[in-house]
Structure formats: structure tokens, C-alpha cells
Design a protein around this motif. Structure first.
Motif, PDB file in Angstrom:
ATOM      1  N   VAL A   1      -9.427  -1.078  -5.809  1.00 28.13           N
ATOM      2  CA  VAL A   1      -8.307  -0.230  -5.427  1.00 28.13           C
ATOM      3  C   VAL A   1      -8.618   0.355  -4.074  1.00 28.13           C
ATOM      4  CG1 VAL A   1      -6.835   1.667  -5.962  1.00 28.13           C
ATOM      5  CG2 VAL A   1      -7.745   0.413  -7.746  1.00 28.13           C
ATOM      6  N   GLU A   2      -7.880   0.001  -3.096  1.00 31.94           N
ATOM      7  CA  GLU A   2      -8.185   0.560  -1.715  1.00 31.94           C
ATOM      8  C   GLU A   2      -7.446   1.940  -1.610  1.00 31.94           C
ATOM      9  OE1 GLU A   2      -6.947  -0.907   2.818  1.00 31.94           O
ATOM     10  OE2 GLU A   2      -6.583  -2.210   1.275  1.00 31.94           O
ATOM     11  N   THR A   3      -8.269   2.744  -1.069  1.00 32.78           N
ATOM     12  CA  THR A   3      -7.677   4.222  -0.681  1.00 32.78           C
ATOM     13  C   THR A   3      -8.057   4.494   0.605  1.00 32.78           C
ATOM     14  OG1 THR A   3      -9.872   5.465  -1.270  1.00 32.78           O
ATOM     15  CG2 THR A   3      -8.268   4.800  -3.200  1.00 32.78           C
ATOM     16  N   PRO A   4      -7.649   5.261   1.389  1.00 30.01           N
ATOM     17  CA  PRO A   4      -7.947   5.745   2.757  1.00 30.01           C
ATOM     18  C   PRO A   4      -9.376   5.942   2.959  1.00 30.01           C
ATOM     19  CG  PRO A   4      -5.674   7.028   2.172  1.00 30.01           C
ATOM     20  CD  PRO A   4      -6.502   6.292   0.955  1.00 30.01           C
ATOM     21  N   ASP A   5      -9.937   6.560   1.927  1.00 31.58           N
ATOM     22  CA  ASP A   5     -11.369   7.089   1.760  1.00 31.58           C
ATOM     23  C   ASP A   5     -12.517   6.012   1.498  1.00 31.58           C
ATOM     24  OD1 ASP A   5     -10.747   9.655   2.650  1.00 31.58           O
ATOM     25  OD2 ASP A   5     -10.247  10.334   0.609  1.00 31.58           O
ATOM     26  N   GLU A   6     -11.992   5.173   0.410  1.00 28.51           N
ATOM     27  CA  GLU A   6     -12.950   4.321  -0.215  1.00 28.51           C
ATOM     28  C   GLU A   6     -12.250   3.084  -1.022  1.00 28.51           C
ATOM     29  OE1 GLU A   6     -15.631   5.297  -3.489  1.00 28.51           O
ATOM     30  OE2 GLU A   6     -15.052   7.357  -3.017  1.00 28.51           O
ATOM     31  N   GLU A   7     -13.137   2.032  -1.278  1.00 31.23           N
ATOM     32  CA  GLU A   7     -12.485   0.899  -2.220  1.00 31.23           C
ATOM     33  C   GLU A   7     -13.294   1.478  -3.434  1.00 31.23           C
ATOM     34  OE1 GLU A   7     -12.993  -3.736  -2.585  1.00 31.23           O
ATOM     35  OE2 GLU A   7     -12.133  -3.184  -0.825  1.00 31.23           O
ATOM     36  N   PHE A   8     -12.342   1.313  -4.380  1.00 28.37           N
ATOM     37  CA  PHE A   8     -13.011   1.667  -6.045  1.00 28.37           C
ATOM     38  C   PHE A   8     -12.916   0.130  -6.641  1.00 28.37           C
ATOM     39  CE2 PHE A   8     -11.257   5.669  -4.735  1.00 28.37           C
ATOM     40  CZ  PHE A   8     -12.179   6.678  -5.426  1.00 28.37           C
ATOM     41  N   VAL A   9     -14.032   0.093  -7.361  1.00 30.54           N
ATOM     42  CA  VAL A   9     -14.227  -1.261  -8.154  1.00 30.54           C
ATOM     43  C   VAL A   9     -14.099  -0.587  -9.574  1.00 30.54           C
ATOM     44  CG1 VAL A   9     -15.715  -3.154  -8.540  1.00 30.54           C
ATOM     45  CG2 VAL A   9     -15.494  -2.299  -6.389  1.00 30.54           C
ATOM     46  N   VAL A  10     -13.071  -1.245 -10.386  1.00 27.95           N
ATOM     47  CA  VAL A  10     -12.658  -0.576 -11.535  1.00 27.95           C
ATOM     48  C   VAL A  10     -13.030  -1.848 -12.669  1.00 27.95           C
ATOM     49  CG1 VAL A  10     -11.235   0.433 -13.171  1.00 27.95           C
ATOM     50  CG2 VAL A  10     -11.004   0.875 -10.516  1.00 27.95           C
ATOM     51  N   ALA A  11     -13.976  -1.887 -13.605  1.00 30.43           N
ATOM     52  CA  ALA A  11     -14.214  -2.549 -14.478  1.00 30.43           C
ATOM     53  C   ALA A  11     -13.478  -2.738 -15.941  1.00 30.43           C
ATOM     54  CB  ALA A  11     -15.806  -2.741 -14.971  1.00 30.43           C
TER      55      ALA A  11
ATOM     56  N   TYR B   1       0.945  -1.255   0.394  1.00 30.36           N
ATOM     57  CA  TYR B   1      -0.042  -0.017  -0.015  1.00 30.36           C
ATOM     58  C   TYR B   1       0.901   1.404   0.157  1.00 30.36           C
ATOM     59  CZ  TYR B   1      -4.468   2.490   1.601  1.00 30.36           C
ATOM     60  OH  TYR B   1      -5.589   3.093   1.491  1.00 30.36           O
ATOM     61  N   HIS B   2       0.661   2.124  -1.050  1.00 29.73           N
ATOM     62  CA  HIS B   2       1.866   3.105  -0.978  1.00 29.73           C
ATOM     63  C   HIS B   2       1.268   4.394  -1.780  1.00 29.73           C
ATOM     64  CE1 HIS B   2       1.447   1.661  -5.170  1.00 29.73           C
ATOM     65  NE2 HIS B   2       2.182   2.749  -5.587  1.00 29.73           N
ATOM     66  N   TYR B   3       2.207   5.433  -1.874  1.00 31.53           N
ATOM     67  CA  TYR B   3       1.751   6.582  -2.335  1.00 31.53           C
ATOM     68  C   TYR B   3       3.118   7.102  -3.262  1.00 31.53           C
ATOM     69  CZ  TYR B   3       4.005   9.068   1.290  1.00 31.53           C
ATOM     70  OH  TYR B   3       5.008   9.619   2.286  1.00 31.53           O
ATOM     71  N   HIS B   4       3.121   8.227  -4.181  1.00 24.57           N
ATOM     72  CA  HIS B   4       4.204   8.747  -4.753  1.00 24.57           C
ATOM     73  C   HIS B   4       4.139  10.136  -4.614  1.00 24.57           C
ATOM     74  CE1 HIS B   4       5.369   5.072  -6.915  1.00 24.57           C
ATOM     75  NE2 HIS B   4       4.213   4.913  -6.987  1.00 24.57           N
ATOM     76  N   GLU B   5       5.415  10.515  -4.200  1.00 22.19           N
ATOM     77  CA  GLU B   5       5.581  12.158  -4.371  1.00 22.19           C
ATOM     78  C   GLU B   5       5.068  13.011  -5.495  1.00 22.19           C
ATOM     79  OE1 GLU B   5       9.138  13.292  -2.312  1.00 22.19           O
ATOM     80  OE2 GLU B   5       8.543  12.366  -0.533  1.00 22.19           O
TER      81      GLU B   5
ATOM     82  N   ASP C   1       0.758  11.971  -4.057  1.00 19.31           N
ATOM     83  CA  ASP C   1       0.394  12.144  -2.276  1.00 19.31           C
ATOM     84  C   ASP C   1      -0.792  11.305  -2.336  1.00 19.31           C
ATOM     85  OD1 ASP C   1       2.784  13.089  -1.509  1.00 19.31           O
ATOM     86  OD2 ASP C   1       1.842  15.019  -2.209  1.00 19.31           O
ATOM     87  N   SER C   2      -1.323  10.396  -3.118  1.00 15.85           N
ATOM     88  CA  SER C   2      -2.683   9.823  -2.928  1.00 15.85           C
ATOM     89  C   SER C   2      -2.385   8.284  -2.391  1.00 15.85           C
ATOM     90  CB  SER C   2      -3.526   9.852  -4.409  1.00 15.85           C
ATOM     91  OG  SER C   2      -3.867  11.190  -4.421  1.00 15.85           O
ATOM     92  N   PRO C   3      -2.508   7.794  -1.528  1.00 17.38           N
ATOM     93  CA  PRO C   3      -2.177   6.289  -1.185  1.00 17.38           C
ATOM     94  C   PRO C   3      -3.268   5.677  -1.841  1.00 17.38           C
ATOM     95  CG  PRO C   3      -2.327   7.739   0.895  1.00 17.38           C
ATOM     96  CD  PRO C   3      -2.805   8.499  -0.204  1.00 17.38           C
ATOM     97  N   HIS C   4      -2.841   4.208  -2.143  1.00 19.20           N
ATOM     98  CA  HIS C   4      -3.629   3.213  -3.055  1.00 19.20           C
ATOM     99  C   HIS C   4      -3.070   2.021  -3.064  1.00 19.20           C
ATOM    100  CE1 HIS C   4      -0.977   5.157  -5.896  1.00 19.20           C
ATOM    101  NE2 HIS C   4      -1.082   3.737  -6.697  1.00 19.20           N
ATOM    102  N   ARG C   5      -3.838   0.969  -3.165  1.00 16.99           N
ATOM    103  CA  ARG C   5      -3.481  -0.383  -3.215  1.00 16.99           C
ATOM    104  C   ARG C   5      -4.302  -1.125  -4.124  1.00 16.99           C
ATOM    105  NH1 ARG C   5      -4.405  -5.662  -1.086  1.00 16.99           N
ATOM    106  NH2 ARG C   5      -6.175  -4.840  -0.109  1.00 16.99           N
ATOM    107  N   ALA C   6      -3.802  -1.670  -5.280  1.00 16.22           N
ATOM    108  CA  ALA C   6      -4.762  -2.104  -6.392  1.00 16.22           C
ATOM    109  C   ALA C   6      -4.400  -3.815  -6.104  1.00 16.22           C
ATOM    110  CB  ALA C   6      -4.220  -1.903  -7.736  1.00 16.22           C
TER     111      ALA C   6
END
Length: 125
Positions: free
Chosen positions: A69-79, A50-54, A89-94
Motif C-alpha cells: 500500500v503506497e501512501t504519501p509517507d511510506e509504502e506498507f507491506v501487509v502480509a 491513487y485516492h482518498y475519501h472524505e 482524508d488518507s491517500p492510498h493505493r493498494a
């Protein structure tokens, strides 16, 4: 030569990666752009952590399956046919959930190429 015609299936997978990653930008020796394909079986994730880039902007185009994709605010479902974009600066984990029906295939891109991934601890806030 300034041109490259590649089939990602012919590239060697990246060693010690949590899914099948084929580095197009590595093979083509691209200086500014990160480009790779990712194939995730159920239960696998795309990044090492789980990471972010500057500075890096990242985009994941789903070729087949459904990417989560997990983010601090919600989990996105991408079709398939959709794109997920993470700004700097946006943390995410796909990932592909363990209970998914099948694999997910993604084309991932980002720039600048050399911006290191910083681990993000969602419980550390």
C-alpha cells in the motif's frame, strides 16, 4: 430477506476494474457498508486510482499473498492475516508489485458505502 449467503467466486467480476473485484455489498444491496473481494495478479492494483475519501474508513484484510500500500509517507507491506486501515482524508493505493511471486487476495470493507473516491496526485503536492 435480511440474510444473504454468498460465495464471492459465484459473483460476476466488476467490469472495467484494474483487478478481479467481486462486489458483495452490490449483490446483497447493502445500504451503508462497502464489502468486496479483490484478486490481484502481479502488476495489478486494487483501486482504479491513487485516492482518498472524505468520510469513508477503509480496511483491507489480506487473505493470501502480500499486499503493498503506497501512501504519501511510506509504502506498507501487509502480509496474509494482517489488516491495513485507511482513515478519511488518507491517500492510498493498494497493489501487487509486478515482481511479486503470485496473486494477492484481499477482503476490502469500508463505510459509508457512498463516499466517492477523490484522485490523489503524489507529484501535485
Amino acid at each position: 430477506m435480511p440474510y444473504h449467503h454468498l460465495d464471492p467466486a459465484d459473483l460476476d467480476p466488476t467490469p472495467d476494474y484494474p483487478c478481479d473485484r467481486r462486489g458483495i455489498s452490490d449483490t446483497a444491496e447493502l445500504a451503508a457498508l462497502h464489502l468486496a473481494t479483490y484478486e490481484m495478479a502481479p502488476g495489478e492494483q486494487l483501486p482504479r486510482t491513487y485516492h482518498y475519501h472524505e468520510r469513508r474508513e477503509e480496511a483491507f484484510y489480506v487473505l493470501r499473498g502480500t499486499l503493498h500500500v503506497e501512501t504519501p509517507d511510506e509504502e506498507f507491506v501487509v502480509a496474509a492475516g494482517e489488516v491495513f486501515v485507511a482513515e478519511p482524508d488518507s491517500p492510498h493505493r493498494a497493489f501487487n508489485p509486478a515482481d511479486a511471486d503470485g496473486p494477492v487476495r484481499v477482503l476490502g470493507t469500508g463505510a459509508p458505502k457512498s463516499d466517492i473516491a477523490h484522485p490523489y496526485d503524489p507529484d501535485g503536492e
